[in-house]
Every structure is written in structure tokens, then in C-alpha cells.
Design an enzyme around this catalytic site. Structure first.
Site, PDB file in Angstrom:
ATOM      1  N   GLU A 133      -1.055  -9.527  -4.625  1.00 41.70           N
ATOM      2  CA  GLU A 133       0.054  -9.093  -3.785  1.00 41.70           C
ATOM      3  C   GLU A 133       1.198 -10.117  -3.855  1.00 41.70           C
ATOM      4  O   GLU A 133       1.019 -11.230  -4.361  1.00 41.70           O
ATOM      5  CB  GLU A 133      -0.439  -8.927  -2.342  1.00 41.70           C
ATOM      6  CG  GLU A 133      -1.483  -7.827  -2.156  1.00 41.70           C
ATOM      7  CD  GLU A 133      -0.892  -6.408  -2.216  1.00 41.70           C
ATOM      8  OE1 GLU A 133       0.128  -6.197  -2.901  1.00 41.70           O
ATOM      9  OE2 GLU A 133      -1.478  -5.505  -1.587  1.00 41.70           O
TER      10      GLU A 133
ATOM     11  N   ASP B 208       5.165  -2.675  -4.735  1.00 37.08           N
ATOM     12  CA  ASP B 208       5.663  -3.992  -4.302  1.00 37.08           C
ATOM     13  C   ASP B 208       5.626  -5.027  -5.432  1.00 37.08           C
ATOM     14  O   ASP B 208       5.822  -6.209  -5.204  1.00 37.08           O
ATOM     15  CB  ASP B 208       4.857  -4.496  -3.089  1.00 37.08           C
ATOM     16  CG  ASP B 208       3.370  -4.663  -3.385  1.00 37.08           C
ATOM     17  OD1 ASP B 208       2.957  -4.466  -4.558  1.00 37.08           O
ATOM     18  OD2 ASP B 208       2.611  -5.001  -2.460  1.00 37.08           O
TER      19      ASP B 208
ATOM     20  N   ASP C 276     -10.007  -5.494 -11.016  1.00 41.57           N
ATOM     21  CA  ASP C 276     -10.092  -5.809  -9.584  1.00 41.57           C
ATOM     22  C   ASP C 276     -11.086  -4.884  -8.905  1.00 41.57           C
ATOM     23  O   ASP C 276     -11.615  -3.967  -9.525  1.00 41.57           O
ATOM     24  CB  ASP C 276      -8.698  -5.728  -8.936  1.00 41.57           C
ATOM     25  CG  ASP C 276      -7.949  -4.448  -9.285  1.00 41.57           C
ATOM     26  OD1 ASP C 276      -8.551  -3.550  -9.896  1.00 41.57           O
ATOM     27  OD2 ASP C 276      -6.764  -4.351  -8.953  1.00 41.57           O
TER      28      ASP C 276
ATOM     29  N   HIS D 105       2.967  -5.713  -7.395  1.00 38.19           N
ATOM     30  CA  HIS D 105       1.683  -6.384  -7.646  1.00 38.19           C
ATOM     31  C   HIS D 105       1.041  -5.936  -8.953  1.00 38.19           C
ATOM     32  O   HIS D 105       1.276  -4.823  -9.428  1.00 38.19           O
ATOM     33  CB  HIS D 105       0.719  -6.233  -6.455  1.00 38.19           C
ATOM     34  CG  HIS D 105       0.087  -4.893  -6.263  1.00 38.19           C
ATOM     35  ND1 HIS D 105       0.205  -4.174  -5.096  1.00 38.19           N
ATOM     36  CD2 HIS D 105      -0.716  -4.157  -7.055  1.00 38.19           C
ATOM     37  CE1 HIS D 105      -0.493  -3.056  -5.183  1.00 38.19           C
ATOM     38  NE2 HIS D 105      -1.064  -3.016  -6.381  1.00 38.19           N
TER      39      HIS D 105
HETATM   40  C1  GLP Z   1      -3.864  -0.486  -7.244  1.00 37.31           C
HETATM   41  C2  GLP Z   1      -4.541  -1.226  -8.390  1.00 37.31           C
HETATM   42  C3  GLP Z   1      -3.532  -1.655  -9.441  1.00 37.31           C
HETATM   43  C4  GLP Z   1      -2.650  -0.480  -9.821  1.00 37.31           C
HETATM   44  C5  GLP Z   1      -1.927   0.008  -8.596  1.00 37.31           C
HETATM   45  C6  GLP Z   1      -0.953   1.126  -8.898  1.00 37.31           C
HETATM   46  O1  GLP Z   1      -3.267  -1.365  -6.366  1.00 37.31           O
HETATM   47  N1  GLP Z   1      -5.238  -2.381  -7.917  1.00 37.31           N
HETATM   48  O2  GLP Z   1      -4.214  -2.159 -10.573  1.00 37.31           O
HETATM   49  O3  GLP Z   1      -1.736  -0.876 -10.809  1.00 37.31           O
HETATM   50  O4  GLP Z   1      -2.902   0.469  -7.672  1.00 37.31           O
HETATM   51  O5  GLP Z   1      -1.612   2.363  -8.909  1.00 37.31           O
HETATM   52  P1  GLP Z   1      -0.961   3.692  -9.415  1.00 37.31           P
HETATM   53  O6  GLP Z   1      -0.974   3.616 -10.900  1.00 37.31           O
HETATM   54  O7  GLP Z   1      -1.856   4.785  -8.915  1.00 37.31           O
HETATM   55  O8  GLP Z   1       0.420   3.764  -8.865  1.00 37.31           O
END
Ligand code: GLP
Length: 261
Positions: A143, A136, A67, A138
Site C-alpha cells: 500500500e 491507489d 501476495d 499499490h
Molecule cells: C489486489 C491485488 C493486486 C492487484 C489489485 C488490482 O489488490 N493484491 O495484486 O493488482 O488487486 O486488482 P484488479 O486487477 O482486479 O483491479
């Protein structure tokens, strides 16, 4: 899906890096789908250590991004392109030519989404897709209430995700882009192997809903239940709300070693 409970983030990183190394030994030019965020960093460190030690040759590996933010200037250090180049591509000794990702600064963002979706197919598809999970539920930037059949497209971030990601923008909510490009859930489900890693208590509710809740777009990660080869790796804290934790431990402890992840 298979759920693997490990003691901590370091153990998770080593386990998943070993699965990636095994894939690269079988298929040296494997297309590895990578995720950003803090959670996968121990995986990238462990895989780079294997490469440095000569335990695996990653020189033909290809890297695909999950992404991207929309509208950050090209080369912005917090763009996911720059992040993946810094955290994965460089440490593995790869060049930018080995990397593919959506263009978040394109004039026609919709066309950039469609082009990336097609490029993944033309590249032969993702062999192993790493995923983190948002608080949440995702995956990527899909989302809650994203279509489970969605393709790569533009999404608007929730207030929760903007707040969660503000730490990468000096804690300044106003600096976090509101729009993103993400591989769709349908796109993600086309990868041959999905590996989701979650660590820390803050992910425990999302993990329980993903693994033990119904398949529902309100918890996008629950779509992993539809995939024939999905592995969820969690540390003890992230596993703390799983009712079936003991069963998952028992299953993994009795798994033949040759099966790998
Ligand atoms: C962002 C990314 C996701 C990732 C999420 C959680 O939203 N787009 O791919 O899984 O963050 O991040 P973290 O691992 O820092 O909690």
C-alpha cells in the site's frame, strides 16, 4: 520503463501471454510470478489457449504467488492460493507441486513471510513477474508509503483496497481480511522482468503517477522506474492520462520485432 499501449484488454492478454510463451521456449522451467485480481485474467486465458493449441509447452513451468490474505481458512475460494490454482495452475495443466506461495494461515505469519522470501531466492528468483495495480498505485499489497526496499511481510489494507476487493466477498466489506502478506517492493524488484498490466479508466491516474510521476513510496508502482527491465502494458483507457502517450506509441511502433517485450 517501456510503455506499450494496446487497444483493449484482450490484445494486452495476448501480447503478454506471448512474452511468457517466448520465455518458456527459452527456459522451460521458468519461474513465473503471477498476480490476482481481474486484470490479468485475459493473460491467463491466452496462455492456456497457447498451451492447449500446442504452441508452447508449459509442463515444466513453475508458478509463484505475489501476495495473500491473512486469516482466511485453508482452501477458502477467495484465498489467493485457491485463486491462482484455479486461474493459472489448473488451466496450464500443472500440479500443485509447481506452485509456491506464502502461507496466510500460518500460526507465525512473520516466519511465513521470511520463509517465502527465502524460498523465492532458493528457487533461483522470479523470471517474469506479472503485476496489476491498485487504484491507489499499490503493487502486490504494498500500500502507499511502503518502503521501496521492503521484503515479504505483513501489511494492513487501506479502506480503498478493502472497498475495491469487497466484490470478491459478495460486496460485504466486513468479510474482506484487513491483513495480508505481500512480497515487498524490494522482493518484487529482484525479478528479472517486471510486466505491469493496467486496463480501464479507473487505473488512468495510478498509471500516470507510476510512469510519469517521481519515484515515491506514496505510489508504490513508481518503483518500477528503478528496474532495468520493466514493461507497462496499458489499454487506451488506462493510458488516457499519460502526457507522453504519443511518444510511447511511436517508440513501440518502431521497435525491432526481435526485441519482444
Ligand atoms: C489486489 C491485488 C493486486 C492487484 C489489485 C488490482 O489488490 N493484491 O495484486 O493488482 O488487486 O486488482 P484488479 O486487477 O482486479 O483491479
Amino acid at each position: 520503463m517501456e510503455v506499450v499501449i494496446v487497444p483493449d484488454a484482450k490484445a494486452a492478454g495476448e501480447l503478454i501471454a506471448e512474452a511468457m510463451a517466448q520465455l518458456l521456449r527459452r527456459k522451460p522451467d521458468a519461474l513465473l510470478g503471477v498476480a490476482t485480481g481481474s486484470t490479468p485474467l485475459p493473460i491467463y486465458e491466452a496462455l492456456a489457449a497457447q498451451v492447449d493449441a500446442g504452441a508452447v509447452d508449459a509442463s515444466k513451468a513453475r508458478i509463484a504467488q505475489l501476495d495473500e490474505y491473512v486469516g482466511l481458512p485453508t482452501g477458502h475460494p477467495e484465498s489467493y492460493r485457491a485463486t491462482v490454482l484455479r486461474q493459472v495452475v489448473d488451466p496450464l495443466g500443472l500440479s500443485e507441486a509447481a506452485f509456491m506461495g506464502p502461507d496466510g494461515s500460518a500460526a507465525d505469519v512473520q516466519a511465513a513471510c521470511e520463509a517465502y522470501d527465502s524460498a523465492l531466492v532458493e528457487a533461483g528468483g522470479v523470471d517474469l513477474q506479472l503485476l496489476g495495480i491498485g487504484t491507489d498505485g499499490h503493487i502486490g499489497f504494498n500500500e502507499p508509503c511502503s518502503s521501496l526496499a521492503s521484503r515479504t511481510r505483513i501489511k494492513t489494507l487501506t479502506e480503498q483496497t478493502i472497498a475495491d476487493n469487497a466484490r470478491f466477498f459478495d460486496g460485504d466489506l466486513s468479510q474482506v481480511p484487513r491483513h495480508v502478506i505481500t512480497q515487498g517492493i524490494g522482493t518484487i524488484l529482484e525479478a528479472r522482468h517486471l510486466v505491469l498490466l493496467a486496463t480501464g479508466e479507473g487505473k488512468a491516474d495510478a498509471v500516470a503517477a507510476t510512469v510519469e510521476g517521481p519515484v515515491a513510496s506514496v505510489v508504490p508502482a513508481s518503483a518500477l522506474q528503478l528496474h532495468p527491465h520493466a514493461t507497462v502494458v496499458v489499454d487506451e483507457a488506462a493510458a488516457s492520462k499519460l502526457k507522453l502517450a504519443d511518444y510511447f506509441r511511436h517508440t513501440y511502433a518502431n521497435k525491432p520485432e526481435w526485441q519482444g517485450l
